[in-house]
Write an enzyme that holds these catalytic residues in place. Structure first.
Site, PDB file in Angstrom:
ATOM      1  N   CYS A 104      -6.442  -6.308 -11.430  1.00 32.90           N
ATOM      2  CA  CYS A 104      -5.149  -6.024 -10.780  1.00 32.90           C
ATOM      3  C   CYS A 104      -5.021  -6.644  -9.389  1.00 32.90           C
ATOM      4  CB  CYS A 104      -4.903  -4.518 -10.709  1.00 32.90           C
ATOM      5  SG  CYS A 104      -5.905  -3.645  -9.495  1.00 32.90           S
ATOM      6  N   CYS A 113      27.894 -10.566   5.766  1.00 37.29           N
ATOM      7  CA  CYS A 113      27.574  -9.540   6.764  1.00 37.29           C
ATOM      8  C   CYS A 113      27.796  -8.143   6.199  1.00 37.29           C
ATOM      9  CB  CYS A 113      28.421  -9.734   8.022  1.00 37.29           C
ATOM     10  SG  CYS A 113      27.612 -10.804   9.189  1.00 37.29           S
ATOM     11  N   ASN A 135      20.425  -5.515  12.728  1.00 38.34           N
ATOM     12  CA  ASN A 135      21.421  -5.708  13.790  1.00 38.34           C
ATOM     13  C   ASN A 135      22.780  -5.195  13.374  1.00 38.34           C
ATOM     14  OD1 ASN A 135      23.669  -8.029  13.657  1.00 38.34           O
ATOM     15  ND2 ASN A 135      22.028  -8.501  12.213  1.00 38.34           N
ATOM     16  N   CYS A 181     -12.337  -1.056  -0.851  1.00 36.77           N
ATOM     17  CA  CYS A 181     -12.103  -1.463  -2.244  1.00 36.77           C
ATOM     18  C   CYS A 181     -12.432  -0.308  -3.169  1.00 36.77           C
ATOM     19  CB  CYS A 181     -12.944  -2.699  -2.585  1.00 36.77           C
ATOM     20  SG  CYS A 181     -14.730  -2.494  -2.360  1.00 36.77           S
ATOM     21  N   ASN A 192      30.870 -17.264   5.551  1.00 37.10           N
ATOM     22  CA  ASN A 192      30.105 -16.026   5.733  1.00 37.10           C
ATOM     23  C   ASN A 192      30.705 -14.936   4.851  1.00 37.10           C
ATOM     24  OD1 ASN A 192      29.036 -13.598   6.548  1.00 37.10           O
ATOM     25  ND2 ASN A 192      28.965 -14.143   8.734  1.00 37.10           N
ATOM     26  N   CYS A 220      -9.241  -5.490   0.968  1.00 33.40           N
ATOM     27  CA  CYS A 220     -10.476  -5.886   1.654  1.00 33.40           C
ATOM     28  C   CYS A 220     -10.131  -6.560   2.981  1.00 33.40           C
ATOM     29  CB  CYS A 220     -11.284  -6.854   0.780  1.00 33.40           C
ATOM     30  SG  CYS A 220     -12.781  -7.438   1.607  1.00 33.40           S
ATOM     31  N   CYS A 267      -9.628   1.628  -5.546  1.00 31.39           N
ATOM     32  CA  CYS A 267      -9.774   1.567  -7.009  1.00 31.39           C
ATOM     33  C   CYS A 267     -10.007   2.965  -7.579  1.00 31.39           C
ATOM     34  CB  CYS A 267     -10.940   0.640  -7.365  1.00 31.39           C
ATOM     35  SG  CYS A 267     -11.039   0.270  -9.119  1.00 31.39           S
ATOM     36  N   CYS A 307     -17.098  -1.337   4.231  1.00 31.88           N
ATOM     37  CA  CYS A 307     -16.076  -0.396   4.712  1.00 31.88           C
ATOM     38  C   CYS A 307     -15.647   0.575   3.603  1.00 31.88           C
ATOM     39  CB  CYS A 307     -14.854  -1.139   5.243  1.00 31.88           C
ATOM     40  SG  CYS A 307     -13.886  -1.981   3.975  1.00 31.88           S
ATOM     41  N   CYS A 314     -12.498  -2.915 -15.041  1.00 33.35           N
ATOM     42  CA  CYS A 314     -11.643  -3.736 -14.177  1.00 33.35           C
ATOM     43  C   CYS A 314     -10.537  -4.383 -15.004  1.00 33.35           C
ATOM     44  CB  CYS A 314     -12.475  -4.810 -13.472  1.00 33.35           C
ATOM     45  SG  CYS A 314     -11.488  -5.934 -12.448  1.00 33.35           S
TER      46      CYS A 314
END
Lengths: 478, 425
Positions: B385, B137, B75, B351, B134, B392, B355, B348, B382
Site C-alpha cells: 500500500c 471566483c 482570499n 512504519c 474569469n 518513514c 501498519c 522511530c 503486506c
C-alpha cells in the site's frame, strides 16, 4: 572524546562539513555552543546586577516560537527510545506533540504524572546521556530534539499559569506515612502517597525542603527560587506536612517513627562527604564542594560568598564542575580542576566538562592529590601524576605543585549512617528488597542512600514514586 | 540550457511561467517587477465594468503546516478596485516597455452580451495578447451573478465564451472553476463556445479556519467572515486531476490548457505540463516568497530538461497523459512488497505503528541482540500500500520491490472474481 582545541574554537567546528556537524551534535557540543557562551570572567563583578547576570539561567527558557520549532522536529516515535531511556518513563513523544499543538498544559500533565519534579529534572537532568542520547534524531541532521528544554517549557507554562493542582487524591485510607528527607525521593514519595489516599509527614533536617534541588545544584541551573516553587506546587495536592530541622539520629529516631506511623520511607540522600585522606586536610581554606555550593545557593547576593584567588577543585563529577564553574563566576582568579583519571572516566557529562572549559576552568587529568602545604592555611597542593597500570591507577612518582588559597573537595559523598541502627547496609548504602523495603519491616527507602542509587535527581524521583506504590501495597495488606 | 519557449493558444512566450490574475498583477508597478524578475507573462488582475468594486479589510486567511510554512491561502478579495481606464493605460505602457512578455487581460461581467463584448473590445484594444474570462471566483462576485455563478452553469460558460470570441480576434482563455461536480462539463462548454484554451483551476471554495475567540471564520471582517477562494500548494492535487481529465478527454479537442493550482517550484510546473498544460500560471508561491522564485522555476525546469534530453517544452507536454487511466484499466496482478533497509533505519517505529494500527499488520517490531529495534516486513501480509514508505522520516529507507514479474496483466473487468464478468459469460 572531544579535544580541547575543538572546544576552544567551537565556531570553526560549526562551519565545517556536515559530517563534522553531526559529530558535533552527537558530542553535545552543538548544545554547548548554542546555549552557553563564553563569559568574560575577569575579576569580581562590582554590582549585584553584574554578579546576578553570571548566575542567570544556563539555558534560557524557550519562548513559544522556539518551543514550536523544536517540538515540531519530534518524529513522535512509537515505543520511543527516549521514554525507555527516561528513569521515570515520561511519555516524551506525547508531551512534545502536545506542545506542538498548542496544548502546553496537557504536555505538563503528561510529564508530571510520571515525574512530579519534572520541572527540576528538565533543568538538571544529564539529558545528553539519557533521553536526548536515545533520540532517533541523533541520526538525522539537526541533532536530538532538546527534550529537557521542551519539558521545562511545558512545566513552567503550567506552573506559571496558576492552574489548580493537576492530580486528585484517592479516598483517604486513614494511614499516615513518615517520610524522612524532603529531597527529590522523599517529595516524590510523599506526593504519590497523597495521590494514593495516604497522608504523609515529611521530616527534613534542614530549614528548607528540596534537598539537593535547593542546596546542591549550581545556581545557574535552578534560578528564581524554582526549587521552593516546585515544593509549593507539589504540596498543593494536600495531605502532606513538612516538619523542618528534624535530623535522623539526632532529634528524630527511627524507632519512634516506626511506632507512630503506619510506614516509614527513608530518602536522606548522602549526608557526608569523602575525605582526601591527606595530612593537613583540616587547614583553613579547605572545604567540601557541597558546602560551597550550598552557600552560593543560599546567598541572595552572590558577592557575599567568599571565594579564593587560586582555587583547586578536586574530583571528576558534576559536583566538581558545579563548584569549579561557580568559583570562577564568583571572581576567582584561577580555578584548577584536578582529576585523578582522564576525561573519559569523568563522572561529569561531556556537556559539563565543556562548560568548565568555556568558563576558563583549567582542567588537569591523571593527577592524584598527594600533599597539602601551608602554615595553618592552605597555600598550595602537591599532585602526583598517575597512570593506569594493568587497569589499576598508579602514581608515577612525578609530582607538581599548584598554588591555592581555597581547595574544594568533590571526591564523592557517602551515607551518614546515624540513626539507622538495625538496618543492614552494603558498601555503605541501604539494602533493599525488590519492594523498596529495607531489612527493617515497614521501613522503605530510595534515592541516593540506597544501593542502587545512581546519584541522579530523576532516579531519586522514580525511587520515591515506586516506593510509594510499594508502601501502598504494604499498607493494603495490613 | 534547454529552450523554455512555449506556445499556448497561438501566443509565444519566452518561458511557460506566467503570473495568474490576482493581487500580484493588479498594477503596472507589480507587473514590471515581475518582468524584471524573469516571468514570461502575466494575466492582469480581473478587469470589470466601472464603477470599480470596493474591497474589504482583512482579505487573506492561511493554512499553515507544523513549521508555519504556508500550505494554502484563502482570499475574499474581489476583482480590481481601480477604474478600467487606469488599468488599460498601464497595460498599454507595459506592452510597449516589455515587448517580449505576454499580457493577458482577465475580464469579468454580468451575463449580458453587450457587457462582455464591450469590455472584451476595450481590453483587446489596449494591446493584450489574449483575454481570459474569469468564470471562477467563488466569493463575492458570484453573489452578484458573476464569477463562479457563471462558471458553474455549462450553458453560460459556452454562451459567454461565444460572445467574446465573436467580439475579438485575439486568443480567448476560459478560466474554469473547480467548484463543480465534473470539470469536463464546463471544459466541453468552453470548447463548444470556441475557446482557444482553458485556464484552471480557479480557487476552491473554502473556510480556512475558525477564529475560536471571535467564533467566526477567518479572515474575519468586523467579527464575522465569509467563505473564500483557496489556493496554494494544498490545492495542487485537485488541479492536477482536473487538468489531466481535460487533457485526456476526446470531447475537448486539442484545446490548450493553462495549468494553475499551487505551483510552487519547477517540479510542480513540470508535472502540470506532463499532464497536458501548455503553460502554467503561479500566484500563491509568489505572494508568499516574492517574484524571485521564478529563477528556480526557470533553471530547475531547464536543468531537468537537459538531464532528460528534452530540447523543447513541447517534447514533454502531455507526456504523462497516456498513463492516466481509469481504475478498471489497472493490472491487478502487479504486486509489490515493502523492503526496509536496516542500515538507514533510525528506529522511530512509525512504519510499524502505522501498519499495525491502520493497515495490514505487516511490519513486526523486534529487538536486536544489541538492544536496538529491528523492523521486519511480513511479505504474506503486506499488500503493497506504500503507507510505511510515506510515513518513514528517512527518504529511501523503505522501498517497494516488485514480486509479480512474469505474471500476465489482469484487469478487474477480466478478473475471475468479478461477478459482472461471470454474468457476462
Amino acid at each position: 572524546m572531544v579535544g580541547v582545541v575543538g572546544i576552544a574554537f567551537p565556531k570553526f567546528r560549526l562551519v565545517s562539513t556536515l559530517g563534522a556537524y553531526q559529530d558535533l551534535a552527537k558530542d553535545g557540543l552543538w548544545e554547548t555552543t548554542m546555549t552557553t557562551k563564553r563569559m568574560g570572567l575577569s575579576g569580581k563583578p562590582e554590582t549585584a546586577a553584574e554578579m546576578a547576570a553570571r548566575f542567570d539561567d544556563l539555558h534560557p527558557p524557550y519562548n513559544e516560537m522556539m518551543a514550536m520549532t523544536e517540538s515540531n522536529r519530534c518524529l513522535y516515535c512509537y515505543d520511543a527510545p527516549c521514554t525507555t531511556a527516561c528513569p521515570t518513563s515520561i511519555d516524551i513523544p506525547a508531551f512534545i506533540r502536545k506542545i506542538s499543538t498548542g496544548n502546553p498544559n496537557g504536555a505538563a500533565k503528561t510529564i508530571l504524572e510520571e515525574n512530579i519534579l519534572g520541572g527540576t529534572c528538565a533543568r538538571v537532568c544529564p539529558t545528553e546521556t539519557l533521553c536526548e542520547q536515545a533520540c532517533v534524531c541523533n541520526e538525522l541532521e539537526g541533532g536530538p530534539v532538546p527534550i529537557g528544554r521542551l519539558q521545562r517549557y511545558a512545566v513552567d507554562h503550567f506552573m506559571e499559569a496558576d492552574k489548580p493542582h493537576p492530580f486528585g487524591r484517592k479516598p483517604s485510607s486513614g494511614k499516615t506515612v513518615a517520610v524522612v528527607g524532603a529531597g527529590p525521593a522523599g517529595l516524590a514519595c510523599a506526593h504519590r502517597l497523597a495521590m494514593l489516599g495516604h497522608d504523609a509527614v515529611v521530616f527534613e533536617a534542614k530549614a528548607k525542603a528540596g534537598g539537593l534541588n535547593e542546596y546542591g545544584l549550581a545556581a545557574y541551573k535552578m534560578t528564581n527560587d524554582f526549587a521552593q516553587k516546585e515544593v509549593d506546587f507539589l504540596l498543593e495536592i494536600g495531605g502532606i506536612t513538612i516538619q523542618y530541622e528534624q535530623r535522623l539520629g539526632d532529634n528524630l529516631l527511627l524507632a519512634d517513627l516506626s511506632r507512630d506511623y503506619d510506614a516509614v520511607f527513608i530518602g536522606i540522600g548522602l549526608g557526608d562527604v569523602n575525605d582526601l585522606g591527606l595530612e593537613g586536610e583540616d587547614k583553613d581554606g579547605i572545604h567540601s564542594a557541597i558546602d560551597f555550593i550550598e552557600e552560593i545557593r543560599q546567598a541572595p547576593d552572590k558577592r557575599d560568598v567568599a571565594v579564593g584567588d587560586n582555587v583547586i577543585v578536586i574530583g571528576g563529577g558534576n559536583t566538581a564542575i558545579d563548584a569549579a564553574v561557580q568559583a570562577k563566576r564568583l571572581g576567582a582568579g584561577e580555578v584548577t580542576l584536578v582529576y585523578r583519571r582522564g576525561a573519559e572516566q569523568m563522572g561529569a557529562t561531556d556537556f559539563e566538562q565543556d562548560l568548565a572549559k568555556l568558563n576558563d576552568v583549567i582542567v588537569r587529568y591523571w593527577s592524584m592529590p598527594s600533599g597539602i602545604k601551608g602554615n595553618g592555611k592552605v597555600e598550595s597542593m602537591v599532585f602526583e601524576k598517575a597512570e593506569l597500570d594493568g587497569g589499576k591507577l598508579m602514581g608515577t612518582g612525578e609530582t607538581y605543585e599548584v598554588k591555592a588559597d581555597m581547595v574544594l573537595k568533590a571526591v564523592g559523598q557517602k551515607l551518614l549512617p546515624s540513626g539507622l541502627d538495625g538496618i543492614e547496609l552494603n558498601r555503605g548504602k541501604l539494602v533493599l528488597d525488590e519492594k523498596f523495603q529495607t531489612t527493617m519491616g515497614g521501613v522503605f527507602a530510595g534515592g541516593d542512600a540506597v544501593a542502587s542509587g545512581e546519584d541522579l535527581t530523576v532516579q531519586a524521583v522514580e525511587d520515591g514514586k515506586q516506593a510509594a506504590h510499594a508502601i501502598d501495597q504494604y499498607l493494603s495488606g495490613m | 540550457m534547454a529552450d523554455l519557449k512555449c506556445t499556448i493558444a497561438g501566443i509565444e512566450s519566452i518561458n511557460p511561467f506566467w503570473l495568474a490574475s490576482a493581487p500580484p498583477t493588479d498594477k503596472k508597478y507589480n507587473v514590471v517587477r515581475a518582468f524584471e524578475a524573469g516571468w514570461g507573462g502575466v494575466v492582469w488582475k480581473t478587469l470589470g465594468i466601472d464603477p470599480p468594486v470596493i474591497n474589504v479589510s482583512s482579505r487573506y486567511g492561511v493554512h499553515h503546516d507544523h513549521k508555519r510554512r504556508v500550505m494554502g491561502i484563502n482570499n475574499i478579495e474581489l476583482i480590481t478596485d481601480r477604474p478600467l481606464e487606469v488599468n488599460l493605460q498601464e497595460i498599454r505602457e507595459v506592452r510597449e516597455e516589455w515587448p517580449d512578455r505576454v499580457i493577458i487581460g482577465s475580464i469579468m461581467a454580468p451575463v449580458e452580451k453587450h457587457y462582455w463584448q464591450d469590455l472584451a473590445r476595450q481590453v483587446a484594444d489596449a494591446g493584450v495578447h489574449g483575454l481570459e474570462l474569469n468564470l471562477g471566483c467563488p466569493h463575492g462576485m458570484c453573489e452578484r451573478g458573476m464569477g463562479s455563478a457563471i462558471g458553474q452553469v455549462p450553458e453560460m460558460v459556452e454562451q459567454v465564451t461565444r460572445w467574446v470570441k465573436e467580439a475579438v480576434d485575439i486568443p480567448v482563455f476560459t478560466k474554469l472553476t473547480p467548484n463543480i461536480t465534473n470539470i469536463l462539463w464546463s471544459a466541453e462548454a468552453a470548447y463548444k463556445g470556441g475557446a482557444d484554451a482553458v485556464s484552471l483551476i480557479n480557487t476552491v471554495n473554502s473556510i480556512i479556519s475558525v477564529d475560536l475567540d471571535q467564533m467566526a471564520p477567518t479572515p474575519t471582517v468586523d467579527g464575522v467572515g465569509t467563505h473564500g477562494g483557496y489556493c496554494g500548494s494544498a490545492v495542487k492535487p485537485i488541479a492536477l486531476n482536473m487538468v489531466a481529465e481535460i487533457a485526456k478527454s476526446p470531447d475537448t479537442g486539442n484545446m490548450h490548457i493553462s495549468g494553475i493550482g499551487g505551483i510552487t517550484d519547477w517540479k510542480d510546473a513540470v508535472e502540470f505540463m506532463t499532464l497536458g498544460s501548455n503553460a502554467v500560471q503561479v500566484c500563491t508561491a509568489a505572494m508568499v516568497y516574492g517574484f524571485r522564485i521564478v529563477e528556480d522555476l526557470i533553471d530547475g525546469m531547464s536543468d531537468w530538461m537537459d538531464e532528460k534530453g528534452y530540447t523543447s517544452v513541447a517534447e514533454f507536454t502531455g507526456a504523462a497523459v497516456p498513463q492516466v487511466k481509469d481504475w478498471n484499466e489497472l493490472n491487478m496482478n502487479y504486486d509489490i512488497k515493502a523492503v526496509i533497509d536496516p542500515d538507514q533505519c533510525i528506529e522511530c517505529g512509525r512504519c510499524h505503528i502505522a501498519c499495525e494500527d491502520t493497515s495490514h499488520q505487516a511490519i513486526l517490531m523486534k529487538t536486536r541482540e544489541d538492544g536496538g529495534k529491528l523492523f521486519e516486513v511480513v511479505d504474506d501480509e503486506c499488500v503493497g500500500c506504500n503507507l510505511c514508505l510515506h510515513v518513514c522520516p528517512v527518504e529511501g529507507c523503505i522501498s517497494m520491490k516488485e514480486v509479480s514479474a512474469g505474471k500476465p496483466a489482469l484487469t478487474w473487468p477480466e478478473h475471475p472474481l468479478n461477478p459482472m464478468k461471470q454474468a457476462a459469460e
